[in-house]
Structure formats: structure tokens, C-alpha cells
Enzyme design. Structure first.
Site, short mmCIF file in Angstrom:
data_model
loop_
_atom_site.label_atom_id
_atom_site.label_comp_id
_atom_site.label_asym_id
_atom_site.label_seq_id
_atom_site.Cartn_x
_atom_site.Cartn_y
_atom_site.Cartn_z
N ASN A 1 35.07 36.94 32.96
CA ASN A 1 35.92 36.74 34.14
C ASN A 1 35.13 35.88 35.11
O ASN A 1 34.20 36.35 35.75
CB ASN A 1 36.26 38.11 34.76
CG ASN A 1 37.07 37.95 36.05
OD1 ASN A 1 37.46 36.85 36.42
ND2 ASN A 1 37.32 39.06 36.73
N LYS B 1 36.12 34.66 37.82
CA LYS B 1 36.54 34.86 39.22
C LYS B 1 36.73 33.49 39.88
O LYS B 1 37.25 32.58 39.25
CB LYS B 1 35.54 35.77 39.94
CG LYS B 1 35.36 37.09 39.18
CD LYS B 1 34.60 38.14 39.92
CE LYS B 1 34.51 39.40 39.04
NZ LYS B 1 33.82 40.50 39.71
N HIS C 1 43.14 43.69 38.71
CA HIS C 1 41.68 43.71 38.92
C HIS C 1 41.41 44.36 40.28
O HIS C 1 42.16 44.16 41.23
CB HIS C 1 41.13 42.29 38.86
CG HIS C 1 39.63 42.28 38.84
ND1 HIS C 1 38.88 42.46 39.97
CD2 HIS C 1 38.76 42.14 37.81
CE1 HIS C 1 37.59 42.44 39.63
NE2 HIS C 1 37.49 42.24 38.33
N GLU D 1 39.46 43.65 42.60
CA GLU D 1 39.40 42.71 43.74
C GLU D 1 40.80 42.36 44.22
O GLU D 1 41.04 42.17 45.41
CB GLU D 1 38.59 41.47 43.35
CG GLU D 1 37.11 41.80 43.27
CD GLU D 1 36.29 41.00 42.28
OE1 GLU D 1 36.77 39.94 41.82
OE2 GLU D 1 35.17 41.45 41.96
N GLU E 1 36.95 49.47 34.93
CA GLU E 1 35.93 48.85 35.78
C GLU E 1 35.74 49.70 37.02
O GLU E 1 36.48 49.55 38.00
CB GLU E 1 36.37 47.44 36.19
CG GLU E 1 36.59 46.50 35.04
CD GLU E 1 36.45 45.05 35.47
OE1 GLU E 1 35.53 44.40 34.98
OE2 GLU E 1 37.24 44.59 36.31
N GLY F 1 29.60 43.95 40.46
CA GLY F 1 28.77 43.06 41.27
C GLY F 1 27.65 43.77 42.00
O GLY F 1 27.04 43.20 42.91
N SER G 1 28.91 45.10 36.15
CA SER G 1 27.48 44.80 35.99
C SER G 1 27.01 44.85 34.54
O SER G 1 25.89 45.29 34.26
CB SER G 1 26.62 45.73 36.87
OG SER G 1 26.94 45.52 38.24
#
Ligand code: 13P
Length: 255
Positions: free
Chosen positions: A10, A12, A98, A100, A170, A176, A216
Site C-alpha cells: 500500500n 498510500k 482502510h 486512515e 490492521e 506506521g 509495521s
């Protein structure tokens, strides 16, 4: 039930068109030869979709997807991209929900359900992302949150639609941050997800559904995570931006 591992990048909001061919040249030099049982997928930003589709054309073990989609096929939705438009580039997949998108752009279980259906209607294979926040984990509600996200989005799919679904677990606190779930904790959540999928679809379909872990994932922790029986791949953010790092994660999947 043998499920081919799926290792997905991904990107992003990273990279430009000038990066694409250099990325795949380096990835091809560093990655192990494609083999049965391990697939790769790339989720670039929308403007790079066509270039990545072109760069991966003819690779049986590779697929490409968008990072989100709108639930309508078309209309006055400035800035949005429909699932059909993603399919039109030759991409086969799309991420839905996702964290985010959920946290920064207001996506809800309800909009995720709509997007999932739009993706399926457009012929895409959606990858539904689920995962709890740190606060939810500390409160002891991680499992309830993940199962709610899954049920609200994926309830009522036909057998054929369920067969096209992939799930990515996730945990938000692992994205991250350099912190990963303990392999045992990831396995426990993946097994719980598979149980719910079995009730939403059928044990056969759930047994064939890939459940990826994300958060991660790096070359040095991929093997142990991918070694868990219900972890069927990885959705990789930061470490996928470097073709060598991503190739090393693919190598870990190849064993
Ligand atoms: P990181 O690998 O950078 O933690 O990101 C995970 C992720 O969000 C993949 O979708």
C-alpha cells in the site's frame, strides 16, 4: 485448505510516475522468482494506477488495486473515483475501509458496506480493512470492534461475492508506529475473523478467504507473522515503498 499467501504494497500517498519503472526494475532484481503459493499486489495512488497496471502486465502472480472508491457508479462527486473507473484501468482490486480513511476522512461501517458492494458490482475484488485503536484494545474491546466492522460491511453477500472478498486486519496502533501485533495475538484475531466469515458466508468460503495482517510489517518480522496458520499475507505500508524491502518481505513469504 491451501490459501496462496498474498503480499500487498500500500503505497498510500507516495511516489510519482517517474518512480514506477525504477521501482519494478529494482523489485524484479531483488524479489525471488514468482512461485505458486505466493502472490503480490500493489495499491498505488490513483494517478499511478495505469502505469502500475502496465508495469505488472503479464505477471500471473501480481495484481493491482485502488486505495478506496466511491459507492456510486458516477455523478456529481467532485474528487471521487468510482469502482468502475478503477476497473477500467485494468486494476483488479480495491481497498475498502482502510483505517486512515476511517479516521481521517470520516468513513463509517455504513459507507464501507456501500463501497464493498460497489466494488463487487464493478467486478473488483475488495480488500476490507478492519482493526481496533489502542484505546479499544486497552478497553478489551478489540475483538468486538473488529467483528462489528466485518459484520456491518460483509453481511448479506452472495456466495460468489464472498468468494471475491479479502480481509486485512490492521490494528490502528501498529500502523506506521514500528509496533506490530504479537504473532499469537494476530493469529487469535485472524482465527476469530475466519469464524465470523464462516457464519456470514460458509465454512468453505471462509476457509478459502485470505486474511492479511498489516501494521509495521518489515523484512525482519514478516516470516514469523506469515508463519501463523490464519495469517495469509501482509498489507505493507512504509516498508513497501522501498522495492528491496518489499522484495525481502515477499522472500519471507516464499520461505
Ligand atoms: P505500515 O506498514 O507503514 O505500518 O502501514 C500499514 C498499512 O496501513 C498498510 O495498509
Amino acid at each position: 485448505m491451501i490459501r496462496p499467501l498474498l503480499v500487498a504494497a500500500n503505497w498510500k500517498m507516495h511516489k510519482s510516475s517517474a518512480d514506477v519503472s525504477a521501482y519494478f526494475d529494482a523489485f524484479d532484481r531483488a524479489a525471488p522468482a514468482p512461485r505458486a503459493g505466493v502472490e503480490v499486489a500493489f495499491f498505488p495512488p490513483f494517478p499511478l494506477l495505469e502505469a502500475v497496471v502496465r508495469a505488472t502486465r503479464g505477471r500471473r502472480h501480481a495484481s493491482v488495486g485502488g486505495q478506496t472508491c466511491h459507492w456510486q457508479a458516477q455523478g456529481a462527486f467532485t474528487g471521487e473515483v468510482s469502482a468502475g473507473m478503477i476497473a477500467d484501468t485494468g486494476a483488479r482490486r480495491v481497498l475498502v475501509g482502510h483505517s486512515e480513511r476511517r479516521q481521517l476522512f470520516g468513513e463509517t461501517d455504513e459507507t464501507c458496506a456501500l463501497k464493498l458492494r460497489a466494488a463487487l458490482a464493478a467486478g473488483l475484488e475488495p480488500m476490507l480493512c478492519v482493526g481496533e485503536t489502542l484505546e479499544e484494545r486497552e478497553r478489551g474491546s478489540a475483538r468486538a470492534v473488529v467483528l462489528r466492522q466485518l459484520t456491518r460491511a460483509a453481511d448479506g453477500l452472495t456466495r460468489e461475492e464472498s468468494a471475491r472478498l479479502t480481509v486485512a486486519y490492521e490494528p490502528v496502533w501498529a500502523i506506521g508506529t514500528g509496533r506490530t501485533a504479537e504473532p499469537g495475538d494476530a493469529e487469535e484475531m485472524h482465527a476469530a475473523i475466519r469464524e465470523i466469515l464462516a457464519t456470514l458466508s460458509s465454512p468453505e468460503t471462509a476457509g478459502a478467504t485470505r486474511i492479511l495482517y498489516g501494521g509495521s510489517v518489515k523484512p525482519d518480522n514478516a516470516a514469523v507473522l506469515l508463519g501463523q496458520p490464519d495469517v495469509d499475507g501482509a498489507l505493507v505500508g512504509g516498508a513497501s515503498l522501498d522495492p528491496h524491502g518489499f522484495a525481502a518481505i515477499v522472500a519471507a513469504a516464499c520461505g
